[in-house]
Design a protein around this motif. Structure first.
Motif, PDB file in Angstrom:
ATOM      1  N   GLU A   3       0.835  -1.194   0.000  1.00 60.83           N
ATOM      2  CA  GLU A   3       0.000   0.000   0.000  1.00 60.83           C
ATOM      3  C   GLU A   3       0.878   1.255   0.000  1.00 60.83           C
ATOM      4  N   LEU A   4       0.640   2.123  -0.974  1.00 65.49           N
ATOM      5  CA  LEU A   4       1.285   3.435  -0.981  1.00 65.49           C
ATOM      6  C   LEU A   4       0.359   4.409  -0.267  1.00 65.49           C
ATOM      7  N   LYS A   5       0.904   5.258   0.564  1.00 68.40           N
ATOM      8  CA  LYS A   5       0.105   6.117   1.419  1.00 68.40           C
ATOM      9  C   LYS A   5      -0.227   7.435   0.726  1.00 68.40           C
ATOM     10  N   SER A   6      -1.457   7.918   0.977  1.00 70.63           N
ATOM     11  CA  SER A   6      -1.908   9.206   0.451  1.00 70.63           C
ATOM     12  C   SER A   6      -1.351  10.333   1.325  1.00 70.63           C
ATOM     13  N   GLU A   7      -1.491  11.554   0.874  1.00 75.36           N
ATOM     14  CA  GLU A   7      -1.026  12.697   1.669  1.00 75.36           C
ATOM     15  C   GLU A   7      -1.764  12.769   3.007  1.00 75.36           C
ATOM     16  N   GLY A 190      14.729  -7.535  -5.193  1.00 77.19           N
ATOM     17  CA  GLY A 190      13.565  -7.286  -4.357  1.00 77.19           C
ATOM     18  C   GLY A 190      12.687  -6.173  -4.888  1.00 77.19           C
ATOM     19  N   LEU A 191      11.699  -5.828  -4.099  1.00 80.91           N
ATOM     20  CA  LEU A 191      10.706  -4.824  -4.463  1.00 80.91           C
ATOM     21  C   LEU A 191      11.363  -3.482  -4.777  1.00 80.91           C
ATOM     22  N   ARG A 192      10.902  -2.839  -5.858  1.00 80.19           N
ATOM     23  CA  ARG A 192      11.376  -1.488  -6.156  1.00 80.19           C
ATOM     24  C   ARG A 192      10.657  -0.493  -5.260  1.00 80.19           C
ATOM     25  N   LEU A 193      11.397   0.422  -4.682  1.00 82.99           N
ATOM     26  CA  LEU A 193      10.844   1.398  -3.749  1.00 82.99           C
ATOM     27  C   LEU A 193      10.201   2.547  -4.508  1.00 82.99           C
ATOM     28  N   ARG A 194       8.967   2.894  -4.068  1.00 80.78           N
ATOM     29  CA  ARG A 194       8.218   3.953  -4.748  1.00 80.78           C
ATOM     30  C   ARG A 194       7.761   4.999  -3.748  1.00 80.78           C
ATOM     31  N   PRO A 195       7.626   6.249  -4.179  1.00 76.77           N
ATOM     32  CA  PRO A 195       7.116   7.281  -3.274  1.00 76.77           C
ATOM     33  C   PRO A 195       5.755   6.887  -2.696  1.00 76.77           C
ATOM     34  N   GLY A 196       5.594   7.146  -1.391  1.00 83.48           N
ATOM     35  CA  GLY A 196       4.358   6.780  -0.709  1.00 83.48           C
ATOM     36  C   GLY A 196       4.463   5.509   0.099  1.00 83.48           C
ATOM     37  N   LEU A 197       5.517   4.722  -0.136  1.00 87.16           N
ATOM     38  CA  LEU A 197       5.733   3.524   0.670  1.00 87.16           C
ATOM     39  C   LEU A 197       6.307   3.942   2.023  1.00 87.16           C
TER      40      LEU A 197
END
Length: 251
Positions: A3-7, A190-197
């Motif tokens: 889950e990527l987090k919202s603002e 492994g998992l690629r890191l994305r903004p919001g993680l």
């Protein structure tokens, strides 16, 4: 599921992280020979609730306290007790979690009480620096393996070992979310890191071997060889501009 987090979610997590950091600082200030781990636990619960949050650990999968207090050869998940008295020279790991408006913050640090041995102080320095190196690798576009490799390479070069049976984790609306964040690995995997993680990075480092065992209480994890252990943890948000430590200032 990642889950990527919202603002909006990140705002709540920043506040949860701020509360955790403030409580951990207060607990560090209260540490002294003669205090019991139960006294630390009561202080932590009061401070967390006064800040408008809830202790994240209390009742979590049956855990009976608001913080984890792990001493010397104990790695993680030590249960506070009125019978456990802090002594001069102890290494005390304190893990604090808080839930604020349904979102979690999590941080841990290990402290030397009074005059600790040179080996103990070096273990603390290496473990804390390994966390800093793991955080530095937590950049958008990197992979989870880059974090684990940064921690492992530094720790093992110093002659210590990283615990492999426990890992960091995603965090947000649950205390433990996907992905797992091991403290070892290969770069570029492994998992690629994305903004919001948002992840909790938490090196657990032993002065001896990496093997651990669990006490009969079902919670307290300690080194299998009786060697000292240290644990440092921050909650970290991946952003386009680099990692943001949501529990900054905890130690």
């Amino acid at each position: 599921m990642i889950e990527l987090k919202s603002e909006r979610e990140i705002r709540y997590m920043r506040e949860a992280g701020r509360i955790v950091a403030a409580v951990l600082r207060e607990l560090a200030a209260a540490l002294r020979p003669g205090i019991t781990t139960a006294e630390l636990d009561r202080l932590a619960e009061r401070l967390i609730r006064e800040a408008g949050a809830e202790p994240a650990f209390k009742g979590y999968q049956g855990f009976p306290a608001s913080i984890c207090t792990s001493i010397n050869d104990e790695v993680v998940h030590g249960i506070p007790s009125p019978h456990r008295v802090i002594r001069e020279g102890d290494l005390v790991s304190i893990d604090v979690g808080a839930r604020y408006h349904g979102y979690y913050g999590d941080s841990a640090a290990t402290f030397a009480v009074g005059e600790a041995s040179p080996e103990a102080r070096r273990l603390l320095e290496v473990t804390r620096e390994s966390l800093a190196r793991g955080i530095a690798a937590a950049r958008a576009g990197n992979r989870l393996g880059d974090i684990g490799y940064a921690v492992q390479e530094y720790v093992e070069a110093a002659g210590f070992s990283v615990v492999r049976d426990y890992a960091g984790h995603g965090i947000g609306r649950a205390m433990h979310e996907d992905p797992q964040v091991p403290n070892y690995g290969q770069p570029g995997t492994g998992l690629r890191l994305r903004p919001g993680l948002v992840i909790a990075i938490e090196p657990m480092v032993n002065a001896g071997g990496h093997a651990v065992r669990t006490d009969p209480d079902g919670w307290t994890v300690r080194t299998a060889d009786g060697s000292l252990s240290a644990h440092f943890e921050h909650t970290v948000l991946i952003t386009a501009g680099g990692p943001e430590v949501l529990t900054g200032g905890a130690f």
